[in-house]
Design a protein around this motif. Structure first.
Motif, short mmCIF file in Angstrom:
data_model
loop_
_atom_site.label_atom_id
_atom_site.label_comp_id
_atom_site.label_asym_id
_atom_site.label_seq_id
_atom_site.Cartn_x
_atom_site.Cartn_y
_atom_site.Cartn_z
N ASP A 1 -24.93 10.65 -25.72
CA ASP A 1 -24.56 11.24 -27.02
C ASP A 1 -23.24 10.69 -27.55
N VAL A 2 -22.84 9.50 -27.14
CA VAL A 2 -21.63 8.86 -27.64
C VAL A 2 -22.05 7.77 -28.63
N LYS A 3 -21.61 7.90 -29.88
CA LYS A 3 -21.96 6.95 -30.92
C LYS A 3 -21.11 5.69 -30.77
N ALA A 4 -21.78 4.54 -30.91
CA ALA A 4 -21.04 3.28 -30.85
C ALA A 4 -20.07 3.15 -32.01
N ALA A 5 -20.44 3.71 -33.18
CA ALA A 5 -19.54 3.64 -34.33
C ALA A 5 -18.26 4.42 -34.09
N ASP A 6 -18.36 5.57 -33.38
CA ASP A 6 -17.15 6.34 -33.08
C ASP A 6 -16.23 5.58 -32.13
N VAL A 7 -16.82 4.91 -31.14
CA VAL A 7 -16.00 4.12 -30.21
C VAL A 7 -15.34 2.97 -30.95
N ALA A 8 -16.09 2.31 -31.85
CA ALA A 8 -15.51 1.21 -32.62
C ALA A 8 -14.38 1.70 -33.51
N LYS A 9 -14.54 2.87 -34.11
CA LYS A 9 -13.48 3.42 -34.95
C LYS A 9 -12.23 3.72 -34.12
N ALA A 10 -12.42 4.26 -32.90
CA ALA A 10 -11.27 4.54 -32.04
C ALA A 10 -10.56 3.25 -31.64
N VAL A 11 -11.32 2.20 -31.38
CA VAL A 11 -10.71 0.91 -31.04
C VAL A 11 -9.91 0.37 -32.21
N THR A 12 -10.47 0.50 -33.42
CA THR A 12 -9.76 0.02 -34.61
C THR A 12 -8.46 0.80 -34.82
N GLU A 13 -8.52 2.13 -34.66
CA GLU A 13 -7.31 2.93 -34.83
C GLU A 13 -6.26 2.58 -33.77
N ALA A 14 -6.71 2.29 -32.55
CA ALA A 14 -5.76 1.90 -31.51
C ALA A 14 -5.09 0.57 -31.84
N ARG A 15 -5.85 -0.35 -32.39
CA ARG A 15 -5.27 -1.64 -32.78
C ARG A 15 -4.25 -1.46 -33.90
N ARG A 16 -4.58 -0.62 -34.86
CA ARG A 16 -3.65 -0.38 -35.97
C ARG A 16 -2.37 0.29 -35.47
N ALA A 17 -2.54 1.26 -34.56
CA ALA A 17 -1.35 1.91 -34.01
C ALA A 17 -0.48 0.93 -33.23
N GLU A 18 -1.13 0.02 -32.52
CA GLU A 18 -0.36 -0.99 -31.78
C GLU A 18 0.42 -1.89 -32.73
N LYS A 19 -0.19 -2.25 -33.85
CA LYS A 19 0.51 -3.07 -34.83
C LYS A 19 1.67 -2.31 -35.47
N ARG A 20 1.43 -1.01 -35.75
CA ARG A 20 2.51 -0.23 -36.34
C ARG A 20 3.67 -0.08 -35.37
N ASP A 21 3.35 0.12 -34.11
CA ASP A 21 4.42 0.22 -33.11
C ASP A 21 5.18 -1.09 -32.96
N ALA A 22 4.47 -2.21 -33.16
CA ALA A 22 5.12 -3.51 -33.06
C ALA A 22 5.89 -3.88 -34.32
N GLY A 23 5.82 -3.05 -35.36
CA GLY A 23 6.56 -3.31 -36.59
C GLY A 23 5.85 -4.22 -37.57
N VAL A 24 4.53 -4.40 -37.39
CA VAL A 24 3.77 -5.24 -38.32
C VAL A 24 3.50 -4.43 -39.59
#
Length: 535
Positions: A125-148
């Motif tokens: 019952d885990v949607k692939a789209a939800d996992v992809a969205k979480a990965v995208t948000e993690a990447r964006r947070a990593e960029k924000r933390d890096a000052g991008v």
């Protein structure tokens, strides 16, 4: 040298073969499963002659019918779902620049044995789209933390609707719009005309007009207009300056969550494609119509094709086509809702059978039996009403006349009767039996279950008897074997005793003969003691 994108697939699979396990898994979105099928058509094309071309991102987005951003999200969903592994490449001439990707399909273990095993990275019952969205948000947070710094758009956490509401609130406090155009107030007093200014986003940056400037509605000689709508000298707005005027209440911010998903809107567009040319789909593509279409498909389990057939049939048979030809069809939204909605009580073909459509069963394409019975009941009721109305006219008429024709008598018993099954609420045609079809099937199933249970018990009893007989036979065989062994041991003991007795007698006889021989031949006694007797 520019490298073209490729789709590679191992396992020596036939061209065009797909994994049914993935295509039927609801954890993957419709876009993901469709893109998987598109990538299969590109698989291993570098090894065969084909006019399919290369799977460039623009071509994949065009074939999927989405934007490049949606395509990238769908590719990420395939990657996190374990369906595709994307291999990025660098430009050989410029290592700092990325080149076309290689898409490796990972479906070989699902279709051929010996191609390894496929591990499902998603949980139940885990949607692939939800996992992809979480990965995208993690990447964006990593960029924000890096000052991008994000290029373009609006900063994270800022609502554009809130900014718009703040601008409107600032405009209402200043009076007039952001350009301060002259607008009459509640007392019809003209506001101060504003100079023509360029469009400026922030209302704070928009300079206020000169309060001493002549009004756009006042005469050119500078005479002042009525001051009944103003509150103080120098105030800019007539209506906002009135002491009795209340400020407009602020509207609550609307939710930013979409009312329908992309998949639901795609289904709605497919249904709207069946509308006649007189109703453009672009004019009725609103949430109300989408709600009506999705509700009808969900409540009555209708497909897109069945909804299209309903639209065409109702357009021709319910008078909408005649109204369109006569030019009297005005309410397009109401017409579309009437074309797609489920029939209500009182409609001509409002049937209790969910698979009935305009008097015919969608599964068997045969006339609906319930509709026939309901029509017969309606005709009988109409006949009784006409007969009663005819009798009343005869009683009111004082002129002697021939007696009216005898009305059709009501049937002796109703056309429908309740099913006699326990806890059953269905109705059946009168005289067809005490039970409805469902109760008959349930009764037959219970009888079959009872017969199977009895047969199973008989088989178990027979098996128990057979096991007892086998145990008794085994015991008898064991007893016989024990007796046989004891007899053999007794016979062997007897033979051993007989042999011992025989050897004893032989030894005694030999000793007697030696003694006799020694007595008769004393000279040979020395020789006879060295061996057996010479006879």
């Amino acid at each position: 040298m520019s490298l073209g994108p490729e789709v590679r697939r191992g396992g020596n699979l036939p061209f065009g073969m797909f994994a049914a396990q993935w295509m039927c898994d609801c954890r993957y979105s419709t876009n993901a499963r469709t893109l998987y099928g598109i990538l299969i058509t590109y698989a291993d094309t570098q090894d065969r002659t084909t006019a399919k071309g290369r799977p460039y991102r623009s071509a994949l987005a065009r074939q999927l019918g989405v934007s490049l951003a949606t395509l990238d999200r769908t590719l990420l969903e395939l990657e996190v779902g374990g369906m595709v592994r994307i291999e990025p490449r660098k430009d050989p001439n410029n290592p700092l620049q990325n080149e076309a990707n290689i898409y490796h399909l990972l479906d070989a273990p699902l279709m051929w044995q010996g191609n390894g095993t496929w591990a499902d990275p998603l949980g139940p019952d885990v949607k692939a789209a939800d996992v992809a969205k979480a990965v995208t948000e993690a990447r964006r947070a990593e960029k924000r933390d890096a000052g991008v710094v994000r290029k373009g758009g609006v900063a994270k956490g800022i609502s554009t609707k809130a900014v718009k509401a703040a601008r409107e609130a600032a405009d209402s406090e200043e009076g007039g719009s952001s350009t301060h155009a002259a607008i009459p107030g509640s007392t019809h007093a003209a506001r101060v005309a504003a100079q023509v200014l360029p469009f400026i986003q922030s209302p704070v940056q928009t300079p206020s007009p000169d309060p001493e400037a002549p009004s756009g509605r006042s005469p050119v000689d500078g005479r002042s207009p009525s001051t009944s709508g103003s509150s103080a000298p120098g105030d800019e707005g007539g209506s906002a300056a009135s002491g009795k005027t209340k400020p407009a209440p602020s509207k609550p911010a609307k939710s930013s969550k979409a009312r329908h998903t992309r998949d639901e809107l795609a289904i709605v567009d497919q249904v709207l494609a069946y509308l006649p040319p007189q109703i453009p789909a672009s004019k009725v593509r609103i949430p109300t119509v989408a709600d009506a279409i999705l509700a009808a498909m969900r409540e009555e389990a209708r497909s897109v094709e069945e909804m299209g057939e309903r639209i065409n049939a109702r357009w021709a048979d319910h008078g909408f086509a005649d109204k369109a030809d006569a030019g009297t069809l005005k309410k397009l939204v109401g017409t579309v809702i009437a074309l797609v909605r489920p029939l209500r009580r009182g409609d001509r073909y409002a049937c209790a059978d969910i698979r009935c459509e305009d008097g015919r069963n969608l599964d068997t394409d045969e006339p609906c039996r319930l509709c026939e019975v309901r029509a017969a009941d309606w005709k009988a009721a109409q006949q009784r009403k006409r007969a009663a109305a005819g009798g009343d006219r005869d009683r009111r008429d004082s002129t002697p006349a021939m007696p009216s024709q005898r009305a059709t008598e009501a049937p002796a018993r109703p056309l429908m009767e309740d099913c006699s099954g326990p806890y059953c609420t269905q109705s059946i045609p009168a005289g067809k039996g005490p039970l409805c079809g469902d109760c008959l099937e349930q009764q037959e199933a219970e009888a079959a279950s009872a017969a199977l249970a009895a047969q199973w018990e008989a088989d178990q009893a027979q098996a128990a008897e057979q096991a007892t007989a086998d145990a008794e036979l085994a015991a008898e065989r064991e007893q016989e074997a024990a007796e046989r062994t004891a007899l053999q041991e007794a016979e062997a003991a007897q033979r051993a005793a007989a042999e011992d007795e025989q050897r004893r007698k032989t030894a005694e006889e030999d000793a007697r003969l030696r003694a006799e021989f020694a007595r008769q031949h004393p000279e040979l006694a020395a020789f006879s003691s060295q061996g057996p007797a010479p006879f």
